[in-house]
Design an enzyme around this catalytic site. Sequence first.
Site, PDB file in Angstrom:
ATOM      1  N   GLU A 194       6.659   8.847   4.135  1.00  0.00           N
ATOM      2  CA  GLU A 194       6.008   7.567   4.400  1.00  0.00           C
ATOM      3  C   GLU A 194       4.955   7.659   5.505  1.00  0.00           C
ATOM      4  O   GLU A 194       3.913   7.014   5.434  1.00  0.00           O
ATOM      5  CB  GLU A 194       7.051   6.497   4.754  1.00  0.00           C
ATOM      6  CG  GLU A 194       7.973   6.127   3.601  1.00  0.00           C
ATOM      7  CD  GLU A 194       7.225   5.594   2.387  1.00  0.00           C
ATOM      8  OE1 GLU A 194       6.077   5.155   2.531  1.00  0.00           O
ATOM      9  OE2 GLU A 194       7.802   5.632   1.287  1.00  0.00           O
ATOM     10  N   TYR A 219       5.478  -1.983   7.253  1.00  0.00           N
ATOM     11  CA  TYR A 219       5.517  -1.326   5.944  1.00  0.00           C
ATOM     12  C   TYR A 219       6.538  -0.179   5.930  1.00  0.00           C
ATOM     13  O   TYR A 219       7.419  -0.109   5.064  1.00  0.00           O
ATOM     14  CB  TYR A 219       4.139  -0.776   5.523  1.00  0.00           C
ATOM     15  CG  TYR A 219       4.330   0.216   4.414  1.00  0.00           C
ATOM     16  CD1 TYR A 219       4.581  -0.223   3.125  1.00  0.00           C
ATOM     17  CD2 TYR A 219       4.405   1.584   4.679  1.00  0.00           C
ATOM     18  CE1 TYR A 219       4.869   0.664   2.110  1.00  0.00           C
ATOM     19  CE2 TYR A 219       4.697   2.479   3.675  1.00  0.00           C
ATOM     20  CZ  TYR A 219       4.927   2.020   2.393  1.00  0.00           C
ATOM     21  OH  TYR A 219       5.241   2.894   1.398  1.00  0.00           O
ATOM     22  N   ASP A 246       2.107  -2.995   1.309  1.00  0.00           N
ATOM     23  CA  ASP A 246       1.029  -2.045   1.608  1.00  0.00           C
ATOM     24  C   ASP A 246      -0.244  -2.516   0.907  1.00  0.00           C
ATOM     25  O   ASP A 246      -0.292  -3.626   0.375  1.00  0.00           O
ATOM     26  CB  ASP A 246       1.422  -0.636   1.152  1.00  0.00           C
ATOM     27  CG  ASP A 246       1.407  -0.514  -0.352  1.00  0.00           C
ATOM     28  OD1 ASP A 246       1.593  -1.550  -1.030  1.00  0.00           O
ATOM     29  OD2 ASP A 246       1.176   0.596  -0.866  1.00  0.00           O
TER      30      ASP A 246
END
Length: 357
Positions: free
Chosen positions: A37, A120, A138
Site C-alpha cells: 500500500e 486511505y 483513493d
Amino acid sequence: MMNIDTFAGLLLSWWSENKRQLPWKNSHDPYIIWISEIILQQTRVKQGTPYFLKFVHTFPDIQTLADASEDDVMKAWEGLGYYSRARNLQQTAKVLASNHGGKFPDTYEEIIQLKGIGPYTAAAIASFAFGLSYPVVDGNVVRVVSRVNGILEPVDNKATLQSIYGYVNKAIQGHDPASFNQALMDFGSAVCVPASPACILCPMTDYCMANKDQKTQLIPFKAKKVSRKNRYYHYFYLDRPDRQMIITQRTGSDIWKKLYELPMVETEDESVPVRGLITQKLGFWFSHLKDDDYIMEEVCRSRQVLTHRNVYGFFYRIVMINPAIKINKGQYLVEREKVSNFAFPKIISDYLKSIDS
DNA sequence: AAAGCGGGGCT
DNA sequence: AGCCCAGCTTT
C-alpha cells in the site's frame, strides 16, 4: 445519488468475473499489505510491482526492515519517487519492532497513527489484513463515485470528499470489506478510467449521472492546478585518476532528502555560476583552492520534470591540478564501481550511466 | 487550506 | 503540455 444497494450489487457482480491477480493479494500478512500500500501511494500498479517484489524479498518482515541500514532502504526505493515514503516506512518499522513487539496493530485507530499511513492506507490495511469494515477512498474511488452521482463540485474539497466517503461507507455495509474495497478499485482502474472510460462495457451505465449527462470528461472536477517552479542545479563531477568520486547526501527539507548527488551549486536562473562561487564550493574538499587550480568543462545538460518542479541539471567535469583532498561529514569518496550502492535521483543516475559508457 | 513531495505513462 | 496514479506530511 445512485441507490446504494444497486451500486454495491452491480459492482460485486462485475468483480466476481473481473478480479485482478496481484502479487500482494496472495497474503494476509499485514506487513506485506502495508508495504504494497505504501508503494502504491500515487504510483501505478505496473510501476510499483517490481519494487514491491524486490522490497519484500530484501526486507521480508518488520524486524529486518527495522534493522536495515537507511542507505539500503533508500537504495531499494531508488527511482520510485516520493522518498519520504521509504523514510517513514523504516521509522515505523523501528517503532513497531521496539514498542509493539514486532506485531502490526490490528485496529484502525492504532494503524492510522503510524507515520506514513493516512485515511486511505489505514482503511486498506484494516480491510485487507484484518477484515475490518473501513472504506478505501483513493483516486479510483473518488472518480467512480463522483461520476455515478454526477458530483460537479471540486473533489479536492474537504466537504465533497466527506460526502464521497459517506457514500462508500454506506455501500460497504453488509459486504465483505476486503472484497468490496478491492472491487471498487479494480473497477475504477479497469472500466471507469480517467480518460475515455469504457461506459459501453460498464454495468452501471443505466444509473450513472455522468454518463447520462455526457459529463464523464468533466467529472471528477479538480479546482487546484499545479504550478511548476524552475530550479537550476549545477553538478560537478570531479574526475580523478584513482577512479574515486565525491558524492554528498541531501539532508535539508527539500526534494530528494536522504538521497546522494554530486557536489552542487544552485542558481536562481540558467546562468552558469561565477568561477568564484564554484571555487568556494570546491573549497569544501580542497584547501586553499584558487580559481586556476582546476580545469572545468560543461559536459551536458538535462531536465527532470517533477509534479511541482522543473529541475534543470548542468553537469561539469572538473580536473584538479592539485588533488589533495579532505572529506567531511555527509560526504563520501567512493570508487566509481561502488557508487551503485547509493541511491540517487534519476537526473544523477542517468548522468552516471552516461559517463560509464 | 495550501504547499511540498518523484517518476512514469497516456492523451 | 497537461493530467493522473491504491496519498501523506508539513506549513
